[in-house]
Motif scaffolding. Structure first.
Motif, short mmCIF file in Angstrom:
data_model
loop_
_atom_site.label_atom_id
_atom_site.label_comp_id
_atom_site.label_asym_id
_atom_site.label_seq_id
_atom_site.Cartn_x
_atom_site.Cartn_y
_atom_site.Cartn_z
N GLY A 57 0.77 -1.18 -0.13
CA GLY A 57 0.14 -0.10 0.15
C GLY A 57 0.84 1.29 -0.01
N GLN A 58 2.01 1.43 -0.26
CA GLN A 58 3.13 2.40 -0.38
C GLN A 58 3.48 2.67 -1.81
N GLY A 59 3.13 1.86 -2.69
CA GLY A 59 3.58 2.13 -4.14
C GLY A 59 4.57 1.16 -4.43
N VAL A 60 5.15 0.28 -3.89
CA VAL A 60 6.30 -0.62 -3.87
C VAL A 60 5.75 -1.56 -5.10
N GLY A 61 4.46 -1.84 -5.12
CA GLY A 61 4.04 -2.91 -6.13
C GLY A 61 3.79 -2.56 -7.25
N SER A 62 3.57 -1.22 -7.46
CA SER A 62 3.13 -0.33 -8.45
C SER A 62 4.74 -0.30 -9.32
N TRP A 63 5.65 0.11 -8.26
CA TRP A 63 7.18 0.44 -8.75
C TRP A 63 7.59 -1.01 -9.46
N VAL A 64 7.38 -2.22 -8.80
CA VAL A 64 7.78 -3.45 -9.37
C VAL A 64 7.08 -3.56 -10.72
N LEU A 65 5.90 -3.53 -10.62
CA LEU A 65 5.20 -3.93 -12.03
C LEU A 65 5.62 -3.07 -13.10
N GLN A 66 5.74 -1.75 -12.91
CA GLN A 66 6.38 -1.01 -13.98
C GLN A 66 7.82 -1.50 -14.20
N ALA A 67 8.69 -1.74 -13.34
CA ALA A 67 10.00 -2.37 -13.58
C ALA A 67 10.12 -3.44 -14.33
N LEU A 68 9.01 -4.42 -13.98
CA LEU A 68 8.87 -5.73 -14.95
C LEU A 68 8.55 -5.50 -16.23
N ALA A 69 7.47 -4.54 -16.69
CA ALA A 69 7.07 -4.17 -17.75
C ALA A 69 8.34 -3.65 -18.58
N ALA A 70 9.14 -2.97 -17.78
CA ALA A 70 10.40 -2.44 -18.46
C ALA A 70 11.25 -3.58 -18.84
N LYS A 71 11.39 -4.58 -17.88
CA LYS A 71 12.27 -5.87 -18.20
C LYS A 71 11.57 -6.53 -19.56
N ALA A 72 10.38 -6.77 -19.59
CA ALA A 72 9.81 -7.28 -20.77
C ALA A 72 10.35 -6.69 -21.84
N ALA A 73 10.01 -5.42 -22.02
CA ALA A 73 10.20 -4.61 -23.29
C ALA A 73 11.56 -4.71 -23.56
N GLN A 74 12.56 -4.72 -22.47
CA GLN A 74 13.96 -4.73 -22.90
C GLN A 74 14.21 -5.94 -23.45
N GLN A 75 13.73 -7.06 -23.23
CA GLN A 75 13.75 -8.40 -23.79
C GLN A 75 12.82 -8.54 -25.10
N ARG A 76 12.13 -7.63 -25.64
CA ARG A 76 11.39 -7.72 -26.76
C ARG A 76 10.17 -8.78 -26.52
N LEU A 77 9.88 -8.74 -25.21
CA LEU A 77 8.64 -9.48 -25.03
C LEU A 77 7.32 -8.43 -24.85
N PRO A 78 6.44 -8.83 -25.77
CA PRO A 78 5.49 -7.64 -25.92
C PRO A 78 4.48 -7.72 -24.81
N LEU A 79 4.40 -8.84 -23.98
CA LEU A 79 3.32 -8.99 -22.94
C LEU A 79 3.93 -9.18 -21.48
N LEU A 80 3.07 -8.78 -20.47
CA LEU A 80 3.46 -9.08 -19.10
C LEU A 80 2.27 -9.73 -18.53
N ARG A 81 2.41 -10.93 -18.16
CA ARG A 81 1.33 -11.84 -17.58
C ARG A 81 1.44 -12.26 -16.29
N LEU A 82 0.21 -12.51 -15.86
CA LEU A 82 0.04 -13.17 -14.35
C LEU A 82 -1.21 -13.85 -14.21
N MET A 83 -1.28 -14.43 -13.15
CA MET A 83 -2.67 -15.15 -12.63
C MET A 83 -2.72 -14.76 -11.24
N VAL A 84 -4.05 -14.63 -11.05
CA VAL A 84 -4.10 -13.86 -9.48
C VAL A 84 -5.37 -14.69 -8.99
N PHE A 85 -5.48 -14.93 -7.64
CA PHE A 85 -6.66 -15.50 -7.03
C PHE A 85 -7.63 -14.55 -7.32
#
Length: 143
Positions: free
Chosen positions: A84-112
């Motif tokens: 609840g302090q923005g850490v999760g948002s930061w991680v998701l943005q960093a992972l989206a950037a990581k996917a883009a760097q690896q030329r992967l067009p999608l970021l996927r997950l499964m959630v309960f």
């Protein structure tokens, strides 16, 4: 926030397993699923493991896999005091950037289905791609 992702080592496995169990056990019970420690340990060996850190403080961890088109978030857990302090948002943005760097067009997950983190994922641009009796599959276009 000077947050970063650093590679997790085998020395972090117990921390990551315990954090995952604490975060997920209520959902496993809700959906009548069995938590299996050995399954976590086996997945540890073939997935990419990252610690979420702020300086020398560990805030959480994430576990990733990928295929030819997507970086898949297998686990993303933060210690309760860092939610609840923005850490999760930061991680998701960093992972989206990581996917883009690896030329992967999608970021996927499964959630309960009952996990309130679904709101965070929607705010970060993830859309529902399907669901079953326990899980919602979501993805975000990053490239």
């Amino acid at each position: 926030m000077p947050i970063e992702l650093i590679p997790a080592t085998d020395a972090h496995r117990t921390f990551a397993r315990d954090l995952t169990r604490r975060a997920m056990l209520a959902y496993y019970r809700e959906f009548d699923l069995l938590w299996i420690e050995e399954a976590f340990d086996q997945a540890w060996d073939w997935r990419e493991q990252w610690l979420v850190v702020d300086g020398d403080r560990v805030l959480g961890f994430c576990s990733l896999s990928k295929d030819r088109q997507a970086l898949f978030i297998r686990e993303l857990h933060l210690l309760p005091e860092h939610r609840g302090q923005g850490v999760g948002s930061w991680v998701l943005q960093a992972l989206a950037a990581k996917a883009a760097q690896q030329r992967l067009p999608l970021l996927r997950l499964m959630v309960f289905k009952s996990n309130p983190a679904r709101r965070l994922y929607r705010r970060q641009g993830f859309v529902v791609m399907g669901e079953d009796e326990c899980f919602v599959r979501m993805q975000k276009v990053v490239a």
